[in-house]
Design an enzyme around this catalytic site. Structure first.
Site, mmCIF file in Angstrom:
data_model
loop_
_atom_site.group_PDB
_atom_site.id
_atom_site.type_symbol
_atom_site.label_atom_id
_atom_site.label_comp_id
_atom_site.label_asym_id
_atom_site.label_seq_id
_atom_site.Cartn_x
_atom_site.Cartn_y
_atom_site.Cartn_z
ATOM 1 N N GLY A 47 42.569 79.942 67.750
ATOM 2 C CA GLY A 47 41.716 80.686 66.608
ATOM 3 C C GLY A 47 40.901 81.641 67.397
ATOM 4 O O GLY A 47 39.685 81.830 67.015
ATOM 5 N N ARG A 48 41.261 82.297 68.463
ATOM 6 C CA ARG A 48 40.314 83.230 69.249
ATOM 7 C C ARG A 48 39.255 82.630 69.647
ATOM 8 O O ARG A 48 38.163 83.375 69.455
ATOM 9 C CB ARG A 48 40.308 84.491 68.461
ATOM 10 C CG ARG A 48 41.564 85.311 68.067
ATOM 11 C CD ARG A 48 41.280 86.538 67.512
ATOM 12 N NE ARG A 48 42.650 87.485 67.161
ATOM 13 C CZ ARG A 48 43.302 87.305 66.336
ATOM 14 N NH1 ARG A 48 42.962 86.579 65.245
ATOM 15 N NH2 ARG A 48 44.367 88.177 66.049
ATOM 16 N N GLY A 49 39.212 81.403 69.882
ATOM 17 C CA GLY A 49 37.833 80.611 70.563
ATOM 18 C C GLY A 49 37.259 79.908 69.261
ATOM 19 O O GLY A 49 36.482 78.852 69.632
ATOM 20 N N HIS B 49 56.575 94.453 69.679
ATOM 21 C CA HIS B 49 55.305 93.906 69.354
ATOM 22 C C HIS B 49 54.948 94.333 68.016
ATOM 23 O O HIS B 49 54.235 93.319 67.423
ATOM 24 C CB HIS B 49 54.266 94.633 70.215
ATOM 25 C CG HIS B 49 53.030 93.953 70.548
ATOM 26 N ND1 HIS B 49 52.171 94.431 71.610
ATOM 27 C CD2 HIS B 49 52.315 93.080 69.909
ATOM 28 C CE1 HIS B 49 51.205 93.407 71.629
ATOM 29 N NE2 HIS B 49 51.343 92.473 70.814
ATOM 30 N N SER C 232 47.170 82.923 69.762
ATOM 31 C CA SER C 232 45.694 82.696 69.310
ATOM 32 C C SER C 232 45.875 81.230 68.713
ATOM 33 O O SER C 232 45.509 80.918 67.541
ATOM 34 C CB SER C 232 45.354 83.485 67.982
ATOM 35 O OG SER C 232 45.152 84.892 69.011
ATOM 36 N N TYR D 195 48.445 95.821 76.793
ATOM 37 C CA TYR D 195 47.153 95.071 77.249
ATOM 38 C C TYR D 195 46.440 95.598 78.341
ATOM 39 O O TYR D 195 46.923 95.503 79.611
ATOM 40 C CB TYR D 195 47.637 93.550 77.776
ATOM 41 C CG TYR D 195 48.063 92.864 76.486
ATOM 42 C CD1 TYR D 195 47.800 93.236 75.080
ATOM 43 C CD2 TYR D 195 48.696 91.684 76.678
ATOM 44 C CE1 TYR D 195 48.099 92.264 74.058
ATOM 45 C CE2 TYR D 195 49.366 90.963 75.763
ATOM 46 C CZ TYR D 195 48.929 91.164 74.298
ATOM 47 O OH TYR D 195 49.461 90.438 73.180
#
Length: 337
Positions: A215-217, A133, A212, A62
């Site tokens: 839903g990623r926004g 990951h 998420s 990240y």
């Protein structure tokens, strides 16, 4: 002024630590969702701990180390107040050229090297929860977890986790060393973990950490069919947010509003409350770099949905109606479930 109570607690696995029921995904503070704002991110990190959000999730990829460094310098003086999760295995061929080839290295040797590098960036003595990951299928999971277990023995890591794995891989890993958590994408929009994956986690006493979770926004109610993206917002390259699919997915997300309105909450709060209701072993980690959205997410811990509302929310977003894959073709290959 709104009075806030700390969020309730849940346990990470049967032998892991107690953390706030809602965690904080820190990825967006460093990349993927528009430009960085370290000052706002630092304020959000401190506010999270004040609210009892004690499960902080990051990874070495990240911002290519920036995210770990940000957490370390911001919260080093509060180290005993939170559980820190980070991850390894995603690599880049030339760290000085961010356009160079990315690949997955889940070898035991890289786990050891990456762990030391993460500890150095964080400035911490120990990582609480250390995840693989992504998995390179050419590396036996027993090798990977065996190397990770050495880090536990050395006192560098407390608990182990896996991200984006199959039930079969989880079983093999857990036989090598106890796994505390599996991190998977899970939300009203993404429910493939329901069934065998969740059943296996519960059989083995492994927590389901849901990334998420809005839903990623998509489930925030703020996106439109003609959404304009920042140049460095990774969603502009993701299938569900493409011009071909976005309108259909926004329409599904809009259907969540009705149930949310009945409770006087936002769509994001309804989506998080739905996920929290799926079991005490489900731990969502919504991400944000803004206190405003952190506090909105935290309020979901106090939202109670009736059985009818839970069913209607699930029915509002049928899995077979969601348009597009979770990731681009290369991203789906990296997941490799």
């Amino acid at each position: 002024m709104t009075e806030w109570s700390p969020v309730r607690q849940r346990q990470i696995g049967t032998a892991g630590p107690l953390v706030g029921s809602l965690g904080l995904g820190c990825m967006g503070m460093s990349f993927a969702y528009g430009p960085r704002d370290d000052e706002a991110s630092a304020q959000t990190l401190n506010r999270a701990l004040d609210l009892g959000v004690t499960h902080l999730d990051t990874a070495d990829m990240y911002g290519y180390g920036h995210n770990e460094e940000l957490i370390g310098r911001t919260l080093g003086h509060r180290r005993d107040e939170f559980v820190l999760a980070t991850k390894f295995a995603n690599r880049i061929e030339n760290p000085d050229d961010l356009t160079s080839r990315r690949y997955v290295d889940s070898s035991a040797a890289w786990a050891r090297h990456a762990c030391d590098a993460s500890l150095s960036r964080l400035g911490f003595d120990t990582i609480d929860l250390y995840y693989m990951h992504r998995r390179n299928p050419q590396t036996p999971i027993e090798e990977t977890v065996g190397g990770m277990a050495e880090l536990v023995t050395a006192g560098k890591v407390r608990w182990l986790g896996l991200s984006e794995v199959s039930p079969q891989t989880l079983r093999a890993a857990h036989a090598e060393h106890p796994i505390a958590a599996v991190q998977m994408e899970y939300s009203l929009f993404t429910r493939f973990v329901e069934g065998e994956m969740l059943d296996t986690c519960r059989e083995l006493g492994v927590a389901m950490v849901a990334y998420s979770p809005v839903g990623r926004g998509m489930l925030t109610g703020t996106l439109t069919a003609d959404q304009a993206w920042d140049p460095d917002d990774f969603r502009r390259t993701q299938p569900r947010f493409s011009e071909a699919n976005l309108a259909a997915n926004v329409a599904l997300a809009d259907a969540v509003r009705e149930v949310a309105a009945e409770n006087g909450v936002t769509p994001a709060q309804a989506a998080l409350a739905w996920l929290l209701a799926q079991g005490d072993d489900v731990l969502p980690i919504p991400g944000t770099k803004r206190i405003q959205y952190l506090e909105e997410n935290v309020a979901a811990d106090d939202v109670t949905l009736t059985p009818d509302q839970l069913e209607r929310l699930a029915a509002a977003v049928p899995p077979d109606r969601v348009a597009g894959d979770r990731y681009s073709p290369s991203g789906m290959r990296a997941v490799g479930l």
